[in-house]
Write an enzyme that holds these catalytic residues in place. Structure first.
Site, PDB file in Angstrom:
ATOM      1  N   ASP A  51     -12.837 -10.121  31.330  1.00 54.07           N
ATOM      2  CA  ASP A  51     -13.672  -9.039  31.878  1.00 54.07           C
ATOM      3  C   ASP A  51     -13.915  -7.908  30.878  1.00 54.07           C
ATOM      4  O   ASP A  51     -14.075  -6.753  31.263  1.00 54.07           O
ATOM      5  CB  ASP A  51     -13.051  -8.453  33.168  1.00 54.07           C
ATOM      6  CG  ASP A  51     -12.721  -9.534  34.178  1.00 54.07           C
ATOM      7  OD1 ASP A  51     -13.575 -10.411  34.371  1.00 54.07           O
ATOM      8  OD2 ASP A  51     -11.614  -9.518  34.754  1.00 54.07           O
ATOM      9  N   LYS A  95     -17.942  -9.545  27.581  1.00 55.56           N
ATOM     10  CA  LYS A  95     -18.455 -10.563  26.633  1.00 55.56           C
ATOM     11  C   LYS A  95     -19.896 -10.930  26.946  1.00 55.56           C
ATOM     12  O   LYS A  95     -20.696 -11.167  26.053  1.00 55.56           O
ATOM     13  CB  LYS A  95     -17.607 -11.842  26.701  1.00 55.56           C
ATOM     14  CG  LYS A  95     -16.174 -11.651  26.268  1.00 55.56           C
ATOM     15  CD  LYS A  95     -15.359 -12.910  26.476  1.00 55.56           C
ATOM     16  CE  LYS A  95     -15.127 -13.261  27.930  1.00 55.56           C
ATOM     17  NZ  LYS A  95     -14.276 -12.336  28.681  1.00 55.56           N
ATOM     18  N   GLN A 127     -12.875 -15.655  29.893  1.00 57.52           N
ATOM     19  CA  GLN A 127     -11.520 -15.079  30.017  1.00 57.52           C
ATOM     20  C   GLN A 127     -11.113 -14.361  28.711  1.00 57.52           C
ATOM     21  O   GLN A 127     -11.986 -13.920  27.993  1.00 57.52           O
ATOM     22  CB  GLN A 127     -10.496 -16.144  30.420  1.00 57.52           C
ATOM     23  CG  GLN A 127     -10.655 -16.658  31.842  1.00 57.52           C
ATOM     24  CD  GLN A 127     -11.628 -17.808  31.953  1.00 57.52           C
ATOM     25  OE1 GLN A 127     -11.613 -18.714  31.136  1.00 57.52           O
ATOM     26  NE2 GLN A 127     -12.465 -17.782  32.954  1.00 57.52           N
ATOM     27  N   GLY A 179     -17.048 -14.735  35.266  1.00 63.76           N
ATOM     28  CA  GLY A 179     -18.235 -14.138  35.867  1.00 63.76           C
ATOM     29  C   GLY A 179     -18.699 -13.076  34.907  1.00 63.76           C
ATOM     30  O   GLY A 179     -17.896 -12.281  34.438  1.00 63.76           O
ATOM     31  N   HIS A 180     -19.940 -13.104  34.520  1.00 63.11           N
ATOM     32  CA  HIS A 180     -20.407 -12.002  33.686  1.00 63.11           C
ATOM     33  C   HIS A 180     -21.631 -11.362  34.303  1.00 63.11           C
ATOM     34  O   HIS A 180     -22.476 -12.018  34.882  1.00 63.11           O
ATOM     35  CB  HIS A 180     -20.629 -12.397  32.229  1.00 63.11           C
ATOM     36  CG  HIS A 180     -21.095 -13.791  32.006  1.00 63.11           C
ATOM     37  ND1 HIS A 180     -20.259 -14.788  31.575  1.00 63.11           N
ATOM     38  CD2 HIS A 180     -22.299 -14.338  32.178  1.00 63.11           C
ATOM     39  CE1 HIS A 180     -20.941 -15.902  31.484  1.00 63.11           C
ATOM     40  NE2 HIS A 180     -22.171 -15.660  31.834  1.00 63.11           N
TER      41      HIS A 180
HETATM   42  P1  IMP Z   1      -7.781 -19.580  37.291  1.00 65.11           P
HETATM   43  O1  IMP Z   1      -8.475 -19.525  35.975  1.00 65.11           O
HETATM   44  O2  IMP Z   1      -8.709 -19.497  38.460  1.00 65.11           O
HETATM   45  O3  IMP Z   1      -6.838 -20.751  37.386  1.00 65.11           O
HETATM   46  O4  IMP Z   1      -6.852 -18.268  37.404  1.00 65.11           O
HETATM   47  C1  IMP Z   1      -5.738 -18.078  36.560  1.00 65.11           C
HETATM   48  C2  IMP Z   1      -5.607 -16.612  36.167  1.00 65.11           C
HETATM   49  O5  IMP Z   1      -6.674 -16.259  35.303  1.00 65.11           O
HETATM   50  C3  IMP Z   1      -5.675 -15.637  37.333  1.00 65.11           C
HETATM   51  O6  IMP Z   1      -4.822 -14.526  37.048  1.00 65.11           O
HETATM   52  C4  IMP Z   1      -7.114 -15.180  37.329  1.00 65.11           C
HETATM   53  O7  IMP Z   1      -7.280 -13.911  37.922  1.00 65.11           O
HETATM   54  C5  IMP Z   1      -7.377 -15.138  35.834  1.00 65.11           C
HETATM   55  N1  IMP Z   1      -8.786 -15.307  35.493  1.00 65.11           N
HETATM   56  C6  IMP Z   1      -9.501 -16.448  35.479  1.00 65.11           C
HETATM   57  N2  IMP Z   1     -10.755 -16.214  35.084  1.00 65.11           N
HETATM   58  C7  IMP Z   1     -10.845 -14.898  34.837  1.00 65.11           C
HETATM   59  C8  IMP Z   1     -11.905 -14.055  34.363  1.00 65.11           C
HETATM   60  O8  IMP Z   1     -13.020 -14.480  34.076  1.00 65.11           O
HETATM   61  N3  IMP Z   1     -11.578 -12.738  34.227  1.00 65.11           N
HETATM   62  C9  IMP Z   1     -10.344 -12.241  34.489  1.00 65.11           C
HETATM   63  N4  IMP Z   1      -9.341 -12.989  34.921  1.00 65.11           N
HETATM   64  C10 IMP Z   1      -9.587 -14.310  35.090  1.00 65.11           C
END
Ligand code: IMP
Length: 439
Positions: free
Chosen positions: A13, A16, A223, A40-41
């Site tokens: 977040d 990017k 991420q 999500g962007h």
């Molecule tokens: P997952 O990727 O859904 O398996 O989540 C694993 C961890 O990564 C969790 O703490 C999510 O909140 C975090 N996470 C996954 N994608 C994002 C993102 O795009 N931004 C921030 N945190 C993320």
């Protein structure tokens, strides 16, 4: 310069999407290489807001080659919905290409994500529940369904049967769920295959062709470094590698194709979900920064946890990624504070000091930040369009960051709009992105 990687240098977040969108104007292709619709962007263009989850950020440029690489996991419902929305708003998506080797997120992956979190109870990761982890697990177990499988009914059915079999126990709570009906899943996914077929391609060859011609190719990470499954705060991480090294694996490019690696960092820290966060603010100031920064997830709408800038973690991310440049976003959110803290060292439970990112999970869980306090600024800086227009203390803040990390700051962003971005002197002098006009 032809290959430029853009990665998150914190917990995701960082903005990017905005930076990729800005650079994409001059790029020949934008490639996403890992993650899925957990990302999500938000892109704000001419006052219009676009929320994208799977689409590479260059998609708003008509016909731009935008690749969903082999390292991405794809929920085809999300992808087709995004395509429909973009087309409905008049965007030309003809440049989209989807790797035939990318893996699919299946209905049972989302159920497994839910079941896994429920089973962990208090120890839950706080995933986005989009099925990301289970989809990557199937990929590693070699029972994943790939994009190319959607084009062959017999193969698809066989593979779904093989994938479902080992999940019976874990999915017992969902035993009667119609989403687990073999025929229904097969038909649904064949339909997605038909819808997406015009975009499915050998994207590795496509990327090689572009790179071999010297075209500018952006590799867009999702991420951030601290969510990396190998180098992040495991197990509170995502299930892929959001660091620059993974740009090659997730696209087919070779390491020598990468010329520049840009890390994106906010002027403070945020994190979504569970896990250690040494500089976290649990007070009214944290709430205030969350509100001012609009720190609510694009994907899940969850409130983001807020903290001071963590330079120990950022220096770690810079080294992990071999960053050649740093972009600082959301500097405007810090306006109006008398002093601003930056964490330059961790202190363990027993008082031990850590100048580097501790490898041991227990140490990190109990670590708190040691801070340097820097003077703040009161001016609204959202209208600043050059470094010279920033208050002296804001510039000093950036210099402190840059010197501590040892990577030049090339771009600074002071608001969500495309124009709320300024090149620094270092950016103008050295960065490949200088081809993009400032403001
Ligand atoms: P997952 O990727 O859904 O398996 O989540 C694993 C961890 O990564 C969790 O703490 C999510 O909140 C975090 N996470 C996954 N994608 C994002 C993102 O795009 N931004 C921030 N945190 C993320």
């Amino acid at each position: 310069m032809s290959g430029i990687v853009i990665v998150g240098a914190q917990w995701g977040d960082e903005g990017k999407g905005k930076i990729t969108d800005l650079l994409a104007e001059r790029a020949d292709a934008v490639i996403r290489f890992q993650g899925g619709n957990n990302a999500g962007h938000t892109i704000v263009r001419h006052g219009e807001t676009w929320k994208l989850h799977l689409m590479p950020s260059g998609i708003l440029y008509p016909g731009k080659t935008c690749v969903i690489g082999n390292g991405v996991v794809i929920d085809p419902k999300v992808l087709t919905d995004e395509l429909d929305e973009l087309r409905g708003r008049g965007v030309d998506t003809s440049g989209l290409r989807i790797s035939a080797n990318a893996h699919m997120i299946m209905p049972y992956h989302m159920m497994l994500d839910d079941a896994g979190e429920a089973r962990l109870g208090k120890l839950k990761i706080g995933t986005t529940r989009r099925g990301i982890g289970p989809a990557y697990a199937d990929k590693a177990s070699r029972i994943g369904i790939r994009v190319q499988d959607l084009l062959d009914e017999k193969i698809l059915k066989k593979k779904i049967v093989a994938a479902l079999e080992p999940k019976r126990l874990a999915l017992r709570p969902f035993a009667r769920d119609p989403r687990l009906d073999l025929q229904a899943i097969t038909e649904e996914y064949l339909a997605y295959g038909r819808r997406l077929s015009e975009y499915i391609a050998d994207t590795t060859s496509l990327v090689w062709d572009k790179l071999d011609k010297g075209d500018m190719v952006i590799f867009e990470g999702a991420q951030g470094a601290l969510l990396d499954i190998d180098h992040g705060t495991y197990p509170f991480v995502t299930s892929s590698n959001p660091i620059a090294a993974s740009a090659c694996i997730g696209s087919g490019a070779g390491p020598k194709d990468i010329d520049e690696i840009w890390g994106i960092a906010k002027a403070y820290s945020t994190r979504v979900g569970s896990g250690p966060f040494p500089t976290e603010l649990h007070d009214a100031l944290g709430d205030d920064l969350r509100r001012r920064g609009g720190e609510f997830g694009t994907t899940t709408g969850r409130s983001r946890r807020i903290g001071w800038l963590d330079l120990v973690a950022l220096r770690y991310a810079a080294r992990l990624n071999s960053l050649t440049a740093l972009v600082v976003t959301k500097l405007d959110v810090l306006s109006g504070l008398d002093t601003i803290k930056v964490c330059t060292r961790y202190r363990g439970e027993d008082g031990a000091e850590f100048d580097t990112f501790p490898y041991h999970q227990t140490v990190l869980h109990h670590a708190t930040g040691d801070y340097v306090e820097l003077p703040g600024w009161s001016e609204d800086i959202s209208e600043a369009r050059s470094e010279e227009e920033l208050p002296e203390n804001a510039r000093a803040y950036l210099r402190f960051m840059e010197e501590f990390i040892g990577v030049p700051i090339v771009l600074v962003s002071v608001g969500p709009g495309r124009e709320q971005t300024m090149w620094t002197a270092a950016g103008r002098a050295t960065a490949p992105g200088q081809a993009v006009p400032a403001g």
